[in-house]
Design a protein around this motif. Structure first.
Motif, mmCIF file in Angstrom:
data_model
loop_
_atom_site.group_PDB
_atom_site.id
_atom_site.type_symbol
_atom_site.label_atom_id
_atom_site.label_comp_id
_atom_site.label_asym_id
_atom_site.label_seq_id
_atom_site.Cartn_x
_atom_site.Cartn_y
_atom_site.Cartn_z
ATOM 1 N N GLN A 110 -8.208 9.488 -4.035
ATOM 2 C CA GLN A 110 -8.835 8.322 -4.193
ATOM 3 C C GLN A 110 -8.996 7.186 -3.322
ATOM 4 O OE1 GLN A 110 -6.716 7.550 -8.355
ATOM 5 N NE2 GLN A 110 -8.808 7.479 -9.026
ATOM 6 N N HIS A 113 -11.164 8.406 -0.408
ATOM 7 C CA HIS A 113 -12.424 8.401 -0.503
ATOM 8 C C HIS A 113 -12.790 6.851 -0.580
ATOM 9 C CE1 HIS A 113 -15.816 7.409 -3.604
ATOM 10 N NE2 HIS A 113 -16.196 8.401 -2.774
ATOM 11 N N GLN A 114 -11.975 5.954 -1.042
ATOM 12 C CA GLN A 114 -12.458 4.430 -0.798
ATOM 13 C C GLN A 114 -12.347 3.984 0.747
ATOM 14 O OE1 GLN A 114 -13.089 2.163 -3.132
ATOM 15 N NE2 GLN A 114 -13.137 3.720 -4.601
ATOM 16 N N SER A 122 -13.645 -2.277 -0.750
ATOM 17 C CA SER A 122 -13.031 -0.537 -0.822
ATOM 18 C C SER A 122 -11.741 -0.759 0.000
ATOM 19 C CB SER A 122 -13.998 0.179 0.023
ATOM 20 O OG SER A 122 -14.160 -0.493 1.068
ATOM 21 N N ARG A 125 -8.917 -1.336 -2.413
ATOM 22 C CA ARG A 125 -8.667 -0.410 -3.418
ATOM 23 C C ARG A 125 -8.041 0.962 -2.558
ATOM 24 N NH1 ARG A 125 -13.511 -2.359 -4.994
ATOM 25 N NH2 ARG A 125 -14.904 -0.606 -3.930
ATOM 26 N N ALA A 126 -8.429 1.125 -1.450
ATOM 27 C CA ALA A 126 -7.822 2.318 -0.486
ATOM 28 C C ALA A 126 -6.183 2.301 -0.718
ATOM 29 C CB ALA A 126 -8.239 2.437 0.638
#
Length: 368
Positions: A110, A113-114, A122, A125-126
């Motif tokens: 995940q 992807h972020q 993003s 979030r990563a």
């Protein structure tokens, strides 16, 4: 089986990606998911047999297969889409197979992807996903490096206020990864972190080490070297920018010192000007006083001579007293307009003295 059970012969047997059983056997032979070798072998599978995606998807959708095998197939598919830059398909996979979210490395995917989205929020979030993965697997080099690089890319894109704390966190994580395995990309990431910390010589040294360690046999060798060189170029730019910033700060400090000196000189000039004006007023006052005094003395002398020659001595003396008193009283009245200390007291004293003398003269005249 352990990590050592997968050798080059097995990779050669699955190179075409057309033998489902060979690929299934490969997935079953992987070391435990928490070991770094698990991710490395799956990455090498995608590098060796990129056309095995169809077989991997069939294994992934086979509910009869062990979950560890299915998750390995899922992880390999995600790695493929990440390396190809297929961000949308990567995200679709994560949403479609969210059933694997309890696996230690699911938040690792995940986070990867972020980091590819480059959209508002993003980057943060990563970092959060990478932190969660690090908590699940401990000192896993790949996960630790992913956390470090997520922080670096977040800083380069958004530059949050808490950058110093984040840089220290990134430095700690990439150092932990390097202690486990000296992978070229790790040294490049360390170089990027050191660039942000202003340690330009160490940054270049680590990026050069990444270039030296990179495997020339890999298909993406040229791409990786190009990426490392771009990071080296950024070191040069940051160093020059820091030098310019230091020079500008020096100029600002010198300008500030000059402004302070000029302000001090102006203040001294203003003070000197005020003192000069005050001194001029004192001189003018003294001049007026001297002029008034000598004018009074001259008037008294001239008047005395005139009165003495025309009147008898007693009358002349009385008239001189009246004249002198009148002049002193007039001088006292004039003194009150002068800018001197205790002007009222001095003027009143002169006026009173003149009045007394004039009164005495009048008294003498009346008695004659």
């Amino acid at each position: 089986m352990g990590a050592n059970s997968i050798d080059e012969t097995m990779f050669e047997s699955i190179a075409t990606g057309e033998d489902p059983e060979a690929i299934r056997s490969f997935l079953e032979s992987l070391p435990p998911e928490r070991e770094h070798g698990w991710e490395l072998h799956l990455t090498k599978l995608i590098e060796t047999a990129p056309d095995c995606r169809t077989t991997l998807r069939s294994i992934l959708n086979d509910e009869a297969s062990p979950e560890s095998v299915r998750f390995g197939a899922f992880f390999a598919c995600c790695i493929y889409h990440r390396r190809q830059g297929n961000v949308t398909q990567f995200g679709m996979l994560l949403r479609e197979y969210s059933e694997f979210d309890d696996h230690p490395l699911f938040p690792h995917l995940q986070g990867l992807h972020q980091s590819q989205l480059s959209s508002p929020g993003s980057g943060q979030r990563a970092i959060e996903f990478a932190r969660e993965a690090a908590q699940r697997v401990g000192a896993h080099p790949g996960v630790r490096h992913s956390l470090a690089i997520a922080i670096v890319e977040h800083l380069e894109q958004e530059t949050p206020a808490s950058s110093q704390a984040l840089l220290e966190e990134a430095h700690e994580n990439v150092t932990t990864a390097i202690e486990r395995i000296e992978y070229p990309r790790y040294f490049d990431t360390l170089g990027r972190i050191l660039t942000h910390q202003g340690k330009y010589d160490d940054a270049r040294a680590n990026i050069h080490k990444a270039i030296d360690l990179e495997d020339e046999a890999k298909e993406d060798y040229a791409i990786r070297i190009g990426m490392y060189r771009s990071h080296e170029f950024r070191v040069i730019l940051e160093e020059h920018a820091a030098d310019i910033s230091n020079e500008q700060q020096t100029i600002r400090n010198q300008q500030r010192e000059l402004d302070e000196k000029v302000s001090g000189a102006v203040a001294q000039l203003e003070h000197a000007s005020e003192q000069s004006e005050e001194r001029m007023r004192e001189i003018q006052t003294q001049t007026l006083q001297f002029m008034a005094f000598f004018a009074t003395m001259l008037a008294v002398i001239v008047s005395s001579i005139t009165v003495t020659t025309r009147f008898p001595v007693p009358d002349a003396a009385a008239l001189i007293l009246v004249l002198t008193g009148g002049l002193l009283a007039a001088f006292g009245g004039f003194t009150i307009v002068l800018p001197i200390d205790r002007v009222r007291t001095k003027a009143a004293a002169l006026f009173g003295m003149g009045t007394l003398i004039a009164g005495a003269g009048i008294g003498v005249i009346l008695t004659l």
